[in-house]
Design a protein around this motif. Structure first.
Motif, PDB file in Angstrom:
ATOM      1  N   GLU A  60      -2.553   8.965 -30.089  1.00 22.15           N
ATOM      2  CA  GLU A  60      -2.725   8.960 -31.533  1.00 22.15           C
ATOM      3  C   GLU A  60      -1.349   8.802 -32.177  1.00 22.15           C
ATOM      4  O   GLU A  60      -0.422   9.552 -31.863  1.00 22.15           O
ATOM      5  N   GLY A  61      -1.216   7.831 -33.072  1.00 19.22           N
ATOM      6  CA  GLY A  61       0.080   7.597 -33.700  1.00 19.22           C
ATOM      7  C   GLY A  61       1.076   7.006 -32.717  1.00 19.22           C
ATOM      8  O   GLY A  61       0.731   6.149 -31.901  1.00 19.22           O
ATOM      9  N   ARG A  62       2.334   7.491 -32.749  1.00 14.11           N
ATOM     10  CA  ARG A  62       3.376   7.028 -31.839  1.00 14.11           C
ATOM     11  C   ARG A  62       4.032   8.237 -31.185  1.00 14.11           C
ATOM     12  O   ARG A  62       4.166   9.299 -31.792  1.00 14.11           O
ATOM     13  N   ILE A  63       4.456   8.061 -29.923  1.00  8.53           N
ATOM     14  CA  ILE A  63       5.155   9.124 -29.217  1.00  8.53           C
ATOM     15  C   ILE A  63       6.449   8.568 -28.631  1.00  8.53           C
ATOM     16  O   ILE A  63       6.570   7.377 -28.371  1.00  8.53           O
ATOM     17  N   MET A  64       7.423   9.441 -28.451  1.00  7.50           N
ATOM     18  CA  MET A  64       8.693   9.107 -27.786  1.00  7.50           C
ATOM     19  C   MET A  64       9.392   7.920 -28.446  1.00  7.50           C
ATOM     20  O   MET A  64      10.042   7.115 -27.785  1.00  7.50           O
ATOM     21  N   GLY A  65       9.246   7.806 -29.754  1.00  3.59           N
ATOM     22  CA  GLY A  65       9.765   6.615 -30.417  1.00  3.59           C
ATOM     23  C   GLY A  65      10.943   6.881 -31.327  1.00  3.59           C
ATOM     24  O   GLY A  65      11.208   8.012 -31.727  1.00  3.59           O
ATOM     25  N   SER A 118       6.979 -20.283 -36.486  1.00  2.44           N
ATOM     26  CA  SER A 118       7.261 -19.404 -37.613  1.00  2.44           C
ATOM     27  C   SER A 118       8.609 -18.707 -37.513  1.00  2.44           C
ATOM     28  O   SER A 118       9.136 -18.231 -38.520  1.00  2.44           O
ATOM     29  N   MET A 119       9.205 -18.650 -36.305  1.00  5.97           N
ATOM     30  CA  MET A 119      10.496 -17.979 -36.141  1.00  5.97           C
ATOM     31  C   MET A 119      11.631 -18.955 -35.829  1.00  5.97           C
ATOM     32  O   MET A 119      12.713 -18.535 -35.423  1.00  5.97           O
ATOM     33  N   LYS A 120      11.404 -20.257 -36.010  1.00  4.98           N
ATOM     34  CA  LYS A 120      12.498 -21.204 -35.825  1.00  4.98           C
ATOM     35  C   LYS A 120      13.592 -20.927 -36.857  1.00  4.98           C
ATOM     36  O   LYS A 120      13.309 -20.505 -37.963  1.00  4.98           O
ATOM     37  N   ASP A 121      14.868 -21.173 -36.503  1.00  5.65           N
ATOM     38  CA  ASP A 121      15.314 -21.687 -35.219  1.00  5.65           C
ATOM     39  C   ASP A 121      15.778 -20.577 -34.284  1.00  5.65           C
ATOM     40  O   ASP A 121      16.346 -20.838 -33.234  1.00  5.65           O
ATOM     41  N   THR A 122      15.504 -19.303 -34.683  1.00  9.10           N
ATOM     42  CA  THR A 122      15.812 -18.179 -33.791  1.00  9.10           C
ATOM     43  C   THR A 122      15.011 -18.290 -32.513  1.00  9.10           C
ATOM     44  O   THR A 122      15.548 -18.117 -31.404  1.00  9.10           O
ATOM     45  N   LEU A 123      13.718 -18.576 -32.639  1.00 10.95           N
ATOM     46  CA  LEU A 123      12.823 -18.727 -31.497  1.00 10.95           C
ATOM     47  C   LEU A 123      12.084 -20.047 -31.634  1.00 10.95           C
ATOM     48  O   LEU A 123      11.553 -20.362 -32.704  1.00 10.95           O
ATOM     49  N   LEU A 124      12.031 -20.797 -30.535  1.00 10.93           N
ATOM     50  CA  LEU A 124      11.377 -22.089 -30.524  1.00 10.93           C
ATOM     51  C   LEU A 124      10.062 -22.004 -29.763  1.00 10.93           C
ATOM     52  O   LEU A 124       9.870 -21.130 -28.904  1.00 10.93           O
ATOM     53  N   ILE A 125       9.143 -22.905 -30.076  1.00  9.22           N
ATOM     54  CA  ILE A 125       7.905 -22.994 -29.315  1.00  9.22           C
ATOM     55  C   ILE A 125       8.250 -23.207 -27.840  1.00  9.22           C
ATOM     56  O   ILE A 125       9.049 -24.082 -27.492  1.00  9.22           O
ATOM     57  N   GLY A 126       7.664 -22.394 -26.981  1.00  8.80           N
ATOM     58  CA  GLY A 126       7.940 -22.502 -25.557  1.00  8.80           C
ATOM     59  C   GLY A 126       8.987 -21.536 -25.045  1.00  8.80           C
ATOM     60  O   GLY A 126       9.241 -21.474 -23.842  1.00  8.80           O
ATOM     61  N   ASP A 127       9.601 -20.744 -25.938  1.00  8.77           N
ATOM     62  CA  ASP A 127      10.488 -19.668 -25.484  1.00  8.77           C
ATOM     63  C   ASP A 127       9.640 -18.545 -24.880  1.00  8.77           C
ATOM     64  O   ASP A 127       8.589 -18.186 -25.415  1.00  8.77           O
ATOM     65  N   PHE A 128      10.125 -17.976 -23.780  1.00  7.07           N
ATOM     66  CA  PHE A 128       9.521 -16.777 -23.208  1.00  7.07           C
ATOM     67  C   PHE A 128      10.506 -15.639 -23.398  1.00  7.07           C
ATOM     68  O   PHE A 128      11.653 -15.732 -22.941  1.00  7.07           O
ATOM     69  N   VAL A 129      10.071 -14.594 -24.061  1.00  6.83           N
ATOM     70  CA  VAL A 129      10.973 -13.489 -24.363  1.00  6.83           C
ATOM     71  C   VAL A 129      10.503 -12.224 -23.661  1.00  6.83           C
ATOM     72  O   VAL A 129       9.313 -12.073 -23.344  1.00  6.83           O
ATOM     73  N   PHE A 130      11.455 -11.309 -23.420  1.00  9.00           N
ATOM     74  CA  PHE A 130      11.127  -9.981 -22.934  1.00  9.00           C
ATOM     75  C   PHE A 130      11.113  -9.031 -24.124  1.00  9.00           C
ATOM     76  O   PHE A 130      12.068  -8.987 -24.905  1.00  9.00           O
ATOM     77  N   VAL A 131      10.040  -8.270 -24.235  1.00 12.31           N
ATOM     78  CA  VAL A 131       9.864  -7.321 -25.326  1.00 12.31           C
ATOM     79  C   VAL A 131      10.139  -5.919 -24.796  1.00 12.31           C
ATOM     80  O   VAL A 131       9.482  -5.454 -23.862  1.00 12.31           O
ATOM     81  N   ASN A 132      11.115  -5.263 -25.372  1.00 11.55           N
ATOM     82  CA  ASN A 132      11.497  -3.911 -24.977  1.00 11.55           C
ATOM     83  C   ASN A 132      10.517  -2.912 -25.574  1.00 11.55           C
ATOM     84  O   ASN A 132      10.563  -2.624 -26.776  1.00 11.55           O
ATOM     85  N   LYS A 133       9.635  -2.366 -24.750  1.00 14.98           N
ATOM     86  CA  LYS A 133       8.599  -1.468 -25.252  1.00 14.98           C
ATOM     87  C   LYS A 133       9.087  -0.032 -25.375  1.00 14.98           C
ATOM     88  O   LYS A 133       8.394   0.815 -25.947  1.00 14.98           O
ATOM     89  N   MET A 134      10.281   0.243 -24.847  1.00 10.77           N
ATOM     90  CA  MET A 134      10.839   1.586 -24.978  1.00 10.77           C
ATOM     91  C   MET A 134      11.510   1.782 -26.333  1.00 10.77           C
ATOM     92  O   MET A 134      11.777   2.915 -26.736  1.00 10.77           O
ATOM     93  N   ALA A 135      11.806   0.686 -27.036  1.00 12.06           N
ATOM     94  CA  ALA A 135      12.617   0.756 -28.247  1.00 12.06           C
ATOM     95  C   ALA A 135      11.994   1.634 -29.327  1.00 12.06           C
ATOM     96  O   ALA A 135      12.703   2.400 -29.990  1.00 12.06           O
ATOM     97  N   TYR A 136      10.679   1.518 -29.527  1.00 11.29           N
ATOM     98  CA  TYR A 136      10.016   2.247 -30.611  1.00 11.29           C
ATOM     99  C   TYR A 136       9.020   3.280 -30.098  1.00 11.29           C
ATOM    100  O   TYR A 136       8.228   3.805 -30.878  1.00 11.29           O
ATOM    101  N   GLY A 137       9.028   3.547 -28.805  1.00  8.83           N
ATOM    102  CA  GLY A 137       8.055   4.470 -28.255  1.00  8.83           C
ATOM    103  C   GLY A 137       6.707   3.795 -28.020  1.00  8.83           C
ATOM    104  O   GLY A 137       6.621   2.571 -27.948  1.00  8.83           O
ATOM    105  N   TYR A 138       5.661   4.602 -27.952  1.00 13.43           N
ATOM    106  CA  TYR A 138       4.379   4.091 -27.490  1.00 13.43           C
ATOM    107  C   TYR A 138       3.241   4.518 -28.421  1.00 13.43           C
ATOM    108  O   TYR A 138       3.253   5.601 -29.006  1.00 13.43           O
ATOM    109  N   SER A 139       2.268   3.616 -28.520  1.00 10.64           N
ATOM    110  CA  SER A 139       1.043   3.900 -29.254  1.00 10.64           C
ATOM    111  C   SER A 139      -0.124   3.364 -28.420  1.00 10.64           C
ATOM    112  O   SER A 139       0.078   2.843 -27.316  1.00 10.64           O
ATOM    113  N   ARG A 140      -1.312   3.434 -28.947  1.00 14.33           N
ATOM    114  CA  ARG A 140      -2.474   2.936 -28.205  1.00 14.33           C
ATOM    115  C   ARG A 140      -2.327   1.450 -27.902  1.00 14.33           C
ATOM    116  O   ARG A 140      -2.850   0.939 -26.903  1.00 14.33           O
ATOM    117  N   TYR A 141      -1.567   0.720 -28.738  1.00 14.21           N
ATOM    118  CA  TYR A 141      -1.419  -0.720 -28.564  1.00 14.21           C
ATOM    119  C   TYR A 141      -0.346  -1.080 -27.539  1.00 14.21           C
ATOM    120  O   TYR A 141      -0.118  -2.265 -27.279  1.00 14.21           O
TER     121      TYR A 141
END
Length: 262
Positions: free
Chosen positions: A75-80, A42-65
């Protein structure tokens, strides 16, 4: 007796080492960076099947997820901070609980529409410039053995699958490539979507092969996504393999290692 005590001590030391290793890895994954494997096209050709990416979790702060199994007591988001239009984002699907990756297209208050395969934001056409043809072999891809969809279908096994590629430039000046398969697919012409406060609108770069915010959650789409479901921003591809198994080194795509995501 001494030998048994020594064996017991060694086992206990091994258990403690494993415990601390798992704890440190869990904290790192929760607070800083989470690996994410690309399972679909769904994200070709930016991302191909089999790409492993690092997701920056500090970028938007934190939630329960931000925690595995949505266990963070938040509850909601913090530090984002607010995500920016054009970010490639990993988020939790509100209904089925799966982690997904798409590009952020619509911010709160925006109107979004597709007309004849072209994106319109707030009543303005988003410019696209032709950028040649994306080609790949028509064959099963990745552990799920997905077959690509082709603009030049039907294509026989081992043939060349093609899609028209365009460079799309969003209102904030950020550019990325998008692919076209159908000239008049369902997602190419939509109603006007108005993004509610505190929610976002996502689309895949492989526009005709992406179940995203153009489709409601009741039919497997994303719909409007509340901010609490954001997990992080995908910044870089760290590894890429075209094979069905990661250790098939002859299928590694060395040219994609440590590639920045645009």
């Amino acid at each position: 007796m001494a030998s048994k005590e020594k064996t017991g001590d060694s086992l206990w030391d091994w258990i403690k080492t494993l415990f601390w290793a798992l704890l440190i890895a869990g904290v790192f994954r929760t607070l800083f960076f989470q690996p994410f494997w690309i399972p679909s096209e769904s994200m070709k050709d930016t991302l191909l099947i089999g790409d492993f990416v690092f997701v920056n979790k500090m970028a938007y702060g934190y939630s329960r997820y931000s925690c595995p199994f949505a266990m963070c007591p938040i509850e909601g988001r913090i530090m984002g901070s607010e995500p920016e239009r054009g970010d490639v984002v990993v988020f939790r699907h509100p209904v089925n609980g799966s982690d997904m990756i798409k590009r952020l297209i619509g911010l709160p208050g925006d109107t979004i529409q597709m007309k004849d395969g072209v994106l319109w934001i707030n009543g303005q056409e988003v410019p696209q410039q032709p950028d040649g043809i994306f080609e790949e072999i028509y064959e099963p891809q990745g552990p799920m053995a997905n077959l690509p969809r082709c603009e030049n279908a039907p294509v026989g096994q081992g043939g060349v699958c093609t899609r028209s590629r365009f460079i799309e430039t969003l209102p904030n000046g950020r550019s990325h490539s998008v692919l076209n398969i159908d000239s008049n697919g369902y997602g190419d012409n939509t109603d006007v979507f108005t993004v509610p406060p505190g929610q976002y609108f996502f689309m895949g770069d492989n526009r005709d092969n992406s179940t995203d915010s153009r489709y409601s959650q009741t039919v497997g789409g994303v719909g409007f996504l509340p901010a609490e479901f954001l997990i992080g921003r995908a910044d870089r591809i760290v590894f890429s393999s075209a094979g069905s198994r990661m250790w098939f080194f002859w299928t590694w795509r060395a040219d994609r290692f440590f590639k920045a995501i645009e």
